[in-house]
Write a protein that holds these residues in place. Structure first.
Motif, mmCIF file in Angstrom:
data_model
loop_
_atom_site.group_PDB
_atom_site.id
_atom_site.type_symbol
_atom_site.label_atom_id
_atom_site.label_comp_id
_atom_site.label_asym_id
_atom_site.label_seq_id
_atom_site.Cartn_x
_atom_site.Cartn_y
_atom_site.Cartn_z
ATOM 1 N N LEU A 125 -17.003 -38.640 -38.703
ATOM 2 C CA LEU A 125 -17.572 -39.709 -37.602
ATOM 3 C C LEU A 125 -18.855 -39.887 -37.637
ATOM 4 N N ARG A 126 -19.586 -38.681 -37.633
ATOM 5 C CA ARG A 126 -21.081 -38.932 -37.722
ATOM 6 C C ARG A 126 -21.671 -39.619 -38.806
ATOM 7 N N SER A 139 -23.684 -43.566 -38.585
ATOM 8 C CA SER A 139 -24.937 -43.593 -39.220
ATOM 9 C C SER A 139 -24.814 -44.717 -40.246
ATOM 10 N N ALA A 140 -23.780 -44.876 -40.998
ATOM 11 C CA ALA A 140 -23.645 -45.831 -41.967
ATOM 12 C C ALA A 140 -23.780 -47.134 -41.241
ATOM 13 N N LEU A 141 -23.069 -47.142 -40.226
ATOM 14 C CA LEU A 141 -22.788 -48.428 -39.362
ATOM 15 C C LEU A 141 -24.061 -49.617 -39.407
ATOM 16 N N GLY A 142 -25.262 -48.774 -39.029
ATOM 17 C CA GLY A 142 -26.413 -49.453 -39.037
ATOM 18 C C GLY A 142 -26.864 -50.085 -40.345
ATOM 19 N N ILE A 143 -26.612 -49.677 -41.309
ATOM 20 C CA ILE A 143 -26.996 -50.075 -42.650
ATOM 21 C C ILE A 143 -25.692 -51.082 -42.974
ATOM 22 N N ALA A 144 -24.545 -50.989 -42.634
ATOM 23 C CA ALA A 144 -23.647 -52.013 -42.751
ATOM 24 C C ALA A 144 -23.749 -53.354 -42.119
ATOM 25 N N ILE A 145 -24.273 -53.080 -40.588
ATOM 26 C CA ILE A 145 -24.615 -54.410 -39.993
ATOM 27 C C ILE A 145 -25.671 -54.987 -40.534
ATOM 28 N N GLY A 146 -26.850 -54.582 -40.975
ATOM 29 C CA GLY A 146 -28.058 -55.093 -41.556
ATOM 30 C C GLY A 146 -27.755 -55.651 -42.838
ATOM 31 N N THR A 147 -27.110 -55.116 -43.922
ATOM 32 C CA THR A 147 -26.492 -55.665 -45.037
ATOM 33 C C THR A 147 -25.516 -56.910 -44.761
ATOM 34 N N GLY A 171 -30.541 -48.519 -39.103
ATOM 35 C CA GLY A 171 -29.692 -47.715 -39.695
ATOM 36 C C GLY A 171 -30.341 -46.668 -40.669
ATOM 37 N N ALA A 172 -31.755 -47.008 -41.088
ATOM 38 C CA ALA A 172 -32.420 -45.821 -41.922
ATOM 39 C C ALA A 172 -32.816 -44.692 -41.077
ATOM 40 N N VAL A 173 -33.071 -45.069 -39.691
ATOM 41 C CA VAL A 173 -33.308 -44.266 -38.529
ATOM 42 C C VAL A 173 -32.199 -43.203 -38.527
ATOM 43 N N LEU A 232 -24.574 -42.301 -48.520
ATOM 44 C CA LEU A 232 -24.334 -42.685 -47.195
ATOM 45 C C LEU A 232 -24.669 -44.123 -46.931
ATOM 46 N N ALA A 233 -25.891 -44.328 -47.405
ATOM 47 C CA ALA A 233 -26.369 -45.772 -47.404
ATOM 48 C C ALA A 233 -25.745 -46.794 -48.381
ATOM 49 N N PHE A 234 -25.195 -46.259 -49.627
ATOM 50 C CA PHE A 234 -24.470 -47.184 -50.414
ATOM 51 C C PHE A 234 -23.027 -47.572 -49.679
ATOM 52 N N LEU A 235 -22.544 -46.714 -49.262
ATOM 53 C CA LEU A 235 -21.124 -46.779 -48.681
ATOM 54 C C LEU A 235 -21.507 -48.079 -47.474
ATOM 55 N N GLY A 236 -22.520 -47.650 -46.655
ATOM 56 C CA GLY A 236 -22.615 -48.911 -45.371
ATOM 57 C C GLY A 236 -23.186 -49.965 -46.142
ATOM 58 N N GLY A 237 -23.887 -50.149 -47.105
ATOM 59 C CA GLY A 237 -24.205 -51.258 -47.816
ATOM 60 C C GLY A 237 -22.847 -52.098 -48.596
ATOM 61 N N ALA A 238 -22.131 -51.259 -49.039
ATOM 62 C CA ALA A 238 -21.147 -51.746 -49.742
ATOM 63 C C ALA A 238 -19.997 -52.800 -48.286
ATOM 64 N N VAL A 239 -19.940 -51.918 -47.284
ATOM 65 C CA VAL A 239 -19.059 -52.375 -46.263
ATOM 66 C C VAL A 239 -19.692 -53.622 -46.061
#
Length: 408
Positions: free
Chosen positions: A27-28, A32-40, A297-299, A340-347
């Motif tokens: 869940l955590r 955390s990956a959600l911010g990366i996903a939204i930006g991407t 997301g990086a933060v 973590l960032a890659f998964l967020g970016g892919a989503v």
């Protein structure tokens, strides 16, 4: 005695170890990956929608043709509105490269309303125009409902409404006896036009025939001492595509030889092309918002990695005691951040492509996703993940085994 050399972890083993922290705190990690996903997603959607809209608009321009020129009455040196000569359309039609000429005349003294009960000031920004009968094929539009003017209805109190004019008047269909209050009397509605992309002024116009404008709206001019249909205010000229530039250069001089400076000549397709280019001007704003989301997301990634290091001191100490090097510890936590960032970016890329496809389908555009959109989205996500995880990874690698094992 030979010193022991720590074994190197294979890539698969390193990836499996790096995934332990993510799988243990799903869940955590997801938040955390959600911010990366939204930006991407924002970056991919902005670039995808911009490219799709430009492709759709350029396709529309090609369909409508780039060989239409317009000549409008401009201003005289005195600042007053100029007037095109009565014989301007006939002069232009004699040019060898010209294929078709249509014209309209603005009837300033007449306004159109839904009924005579509407206050005169409520004009809805609509214009009454007299139109030549060959207008529709020249400006590449057609009738949506009803019929266009013909040689009979052009002499009678009959009107055809532009697409926007019909909407503002509250008329969504044409039926027998449908009327509007135009110029102080009833005019029968013969039809409603489809949107005229190359001539947007037509969309907000109520169109009547020249004879009807002269007879019922007093739109006349005197030519050689005789009353004639009022002078045109806008002329639409179709010419051979290879000769557009040549016709453009002589159009004002041909329309009004005495005062060519009082004629404004333009090419509607140029305005549409400029609009396609200008549509990318807002990209920087939305891309900026996407970058802000990536930074947020990086933060989040950096925060979860720092907390992860603090929570897993015993694990770090145990691994160090069993022979793991600082480099392996550093690589483990850095790999977790990048994963973590890659998964967020892919989503995010998937969400951006989906949003582009859905919106483009509603607009009947071709779906265009530039390679730099998805590649840049994934690349920037990985880069931000690496930067966000670097400090926690260094902190974990510098932790002494004895200090870390105190928490066991």
């Amino acid at each position: 005695m030979t010193a022991l050399v720590p074994a190197r972890l294979r890539f698969g083993d390193q990836a499996r170890v790096a995934s332990i922290g993510l799988r243990a705190r799903r869940l955590r990690s997801a938040l955390s990956a959600l911010g990366i996903a939204i930006g991407t997603a924002a970056i991919v959607a902005v670039l995808g929608l911009s490219s799709s809209s430009q492709a759709g608009l350029l396709h529309e321009i090609d369909r409508l043709g780039t060989n239409l020129l317009t000549a409008k009455s401009g201003q005289a040196f005195s600042g007053q509105a100029a007037q095109l000569p009565q014989e301007a359309p006939a002069r232009i039609s004699r040019l060898a490269a010209v294929e078709q000429v249509a014209d309209t005349a603005t009837v300033d003294t007449a306004k159109v309303y839904r009924s005579p009960l509407i206050p005169p000031v409520s004009t809805n920004a609509l214009t009454v125009r007299a139109a030549s009968l060959n207008l529709l094929p020249v400006i590449a539009t057609s009738v949506d409902q009803g019929r266009w003017l013909n040689s009979a209805t052009a002499t009678e109190p009959v009107v055809v409404l532009g697409a926007v004019a019909a909407q503002r008047l509250g008329i969504d269909r044409v039926h027998s006896g449908q009327r509007v209050w135009l110029g102080g009397q009833w005019f029968y509605v013969a039809g409603i036009l489809k949107p005229a992309v190359l001539a947007p002024d037509i969309d907000t116009s109520a169109l009547v025939g020249y004879p009807a404008a002269q007879r019922y709206l007093n739109h006349t001019s005197i030519v050689h001492g005789k009353a004639a249909n009022g002078p045109p205010s806008t002329m639409y000229v179709r010419c051979r595509t290879s000769q557009v530039s040549a016709v453009h250069e002589v159009l004002a001089q041909t329309a009004n030889p005495e005062s060519p400076n009082e004629v404004d000549v333009s090419q509607p397709s140029d305005a549409l092309t400029a609009r396609a280019a200008a549509s990318g001007a807002f990209n920087s704003l939305f891309l900026g918002l996407g970058i802000v989301a990536l930074i947020v997301g990086a933060v989040g990634v950096a925060n979860i990695m720092i907390i992860s290091v603090l929570e897993r001191r015993s694990e770090i100490g145990l691994r160090r005691a069993l022979g793991a090097t600082r480099g392996q510890i550093r690589t483990q936590f850095l790999s977790e951040a990048i994963a973590l960032a890659f998964l967020g970016g892919a989503v995010g890329v998937a969400a951006g492509v989906l949003a582009t496809a859905v919106y483009a389908a509603t607009k009947h555009w071709a779906v265009v996703i530039p390679p730099e959109a998805w590649a840049g989205g994934i690349g920037s996500a990985i880069l931000i993940g690496a930067l966000a995880g670097l400090l926690p990874a260094l902190r974990a690698s510098r932790m002494a085994p004895t200090e870390a094992l105190r928490t066991v």
